[in-house]
Design an enzyme around this catalytic site. Sequence first.
Site, PDB file in Angstrom:
ATOM      1  N   LYS A 149      -1.734  12.201  -1.089  1.00  0.00           N
ATOM      2  CA  LYS A 149      -2.015  11.336  -2.245  1.00  0.00           C
ATOM      3  C   LYS A 149      -3.347  11.754  -2.903  1.00  0.00           C
ATOM      4  O   LYS A 149      -4.021  12.656  -2.423  1.00  0.00           O
ATOM      5  CB  LYS A 149      -2.037   9.874  -1.815  1.00  0.00           C
TER       6      LYS A 149
HETATM    7  C1  LIG Z   1       3.145   7.390   0.470  1.00  0.00           C
HETATM    8  C2  LIG Z   1       3.818   6.179  -0.052  1.00  0.00           C
HETATM    9  C3  LIG Z   1       3.821   4.962   0.639  1.00  0.00           C
HETATM   10  C4  LIG Z   1       3.347   4.834   2.051  1.00  0.00           C
HETATM   11  O1  LIG Z   1       2.045   5.225   2.233  1.00  0.00           O
HETATM   12  P1  LIG Z   1       1.440   5.420   3.698  1.00  0.00           P
HETATM   13  O2  LIG Z   1      -0.039   5.328   3.470  1.00  0.00           O
HETATM   14  O3  LIG Z   1       1.865   6.804   4.147  1.00  0.00           O
HETATM   15  O4  LIG Z   1       1.961   4.362   4.579  1.00  0.00           O
HETATM   16  C5  LIG Z   1       4.362   3.856   0.014  1.00  0.00           C
HETATM   17  N1  LIG Z   1       4.902   3.931  -1.218  1.00  0.00           N
HETATM   18  C6  LIG Z   1       4.944   5.090  -1.898  1.00  0.00           C
HETATM   19  C7  LIG Z   1       5.540   5.109  -3.264  1.00  0.00           C
HETATM   20  C8  LIG Z   1       4.421   6.261  -1.327  1.00  0.00           C
HETATM   21  O5  LIG Z   1       4.500   7.408  -1.997  1.00  0.00           O
END
Ligand SMILES: *Cc1c(COP(=O)(O)O)cnc(C)c1O
Length: 381
Positions: A183
């Site tokens: 991210k």
């Molecule tokens: C990555 C992601 C999550 C989950 O994030 P984590 O921190 O890995 O638990 C939730 N929603 C979306 C749209 C994502 O891309």
Amino acid sequence: MIGYGHQYIDDDDIRAVASVLKSDYLTQGPAVGQFEQEICRITGARYCIAVSNATAGLHIAVAALGLGKDTEGITTPNTFLASANCMVYNGIRPVFADIDPVSYNIDPAEMERHITDRTGLLLPVHFAGLPCDMERISAIAKKHKLHVIEDAAHAIGSQYADGSYVGCCKHSDMTVFSFHPVKTITTGEGGAVTTNDEELYKRLLMLRSHGVTKDEKLLTKNPGPWYYEMLSLGFNYRMTDMQAALGCSQLRKLGFFKKRRREIVAVYNRAFAGMKYLKTPVEPEGVSACFHLYAVQVDFAGLGKSRTQVMAELRERGIGTQVHYIPVHTQPYYKETFGYKEGDYPKAEKYYGQELSLPLYPGLSDGDEETVVKAVKEAIG
Ligand SMILES: *Cc1c(COP(=O)(O)O)cnc(C)c1O
């Protein structure tokens, strides 16, 4: 190998984490509070709680609403599993609403079409960092008296058309961010929930830490400073101070990350304009996205090559790609548990069939960009 995404870690990040390791706190301590304040400052939200990951954040955000067991929640099929799983954890039935074929975000009109007298929650996802039409979604929510949680795992740093930042919660009850390494900013694992509602904030604080409180105003009795009470069934979803220190250091680079991500998107958009079988992403009028993904649509049938073949050709040239997302309702668990099937959300399914995510991350060099452009033009030309 150029991957589809990659974290960006510099010496300041390393120093920030090392300094926590030499301090008295390892798990939740002063760095977590600082990180939360920084997220409030950047987004404009009143309250923030940092959590162990966005999945945990989504879980307790839905829990904090205290919705009844027969409630339905509406989200997009074009998302990561966690956006729907968070409802299932809370005994809520996930209902999907098809996507807008231009932005690939949930279509507000489709959302409204799926509202029943059991609906209690709308959970839009800002796909690839492009903000959903939150004014419209919040108007629908007000009309039908529904709660709204924004899944902003892709969208820290993105701005709505009025210039306000995703996470400010002017159109929602809560917003959830992810700091997974792929991210925009990372804490290794990590997430955060923002809100402007003090009641929700207090509930989130308790849910993050076993449902326990030491708040004198909430205790049923108070025999001493050692005393605590468990008032609800919570979890251990805390973030560590090492993660939060990394998060603070990463947030200082958010402006650079956004600028660099937008530059790369502009270079790709120019380079791929006019390609016969490839469609570039479209940023809605007025918004300023901090792009998380560069998601293109490829007419594989017209091109006469399968996606697997194109991905293999790109891989041979040192380029990693990914597919975002397999529509959630087509997962075996969702089919078996809730009776969904292929064909239920045709726009998301068609989009998925043509999707390819190309490399996008701030550490991508100009040379890497050229390598990607050349290889893509050859493979999809
Ligand atoms: C990555 C992601 C999550 C989950 O994030 P984590 O921190 O890995 O638990 C939730 N929603 C979306 C749209 C994502 O891309």
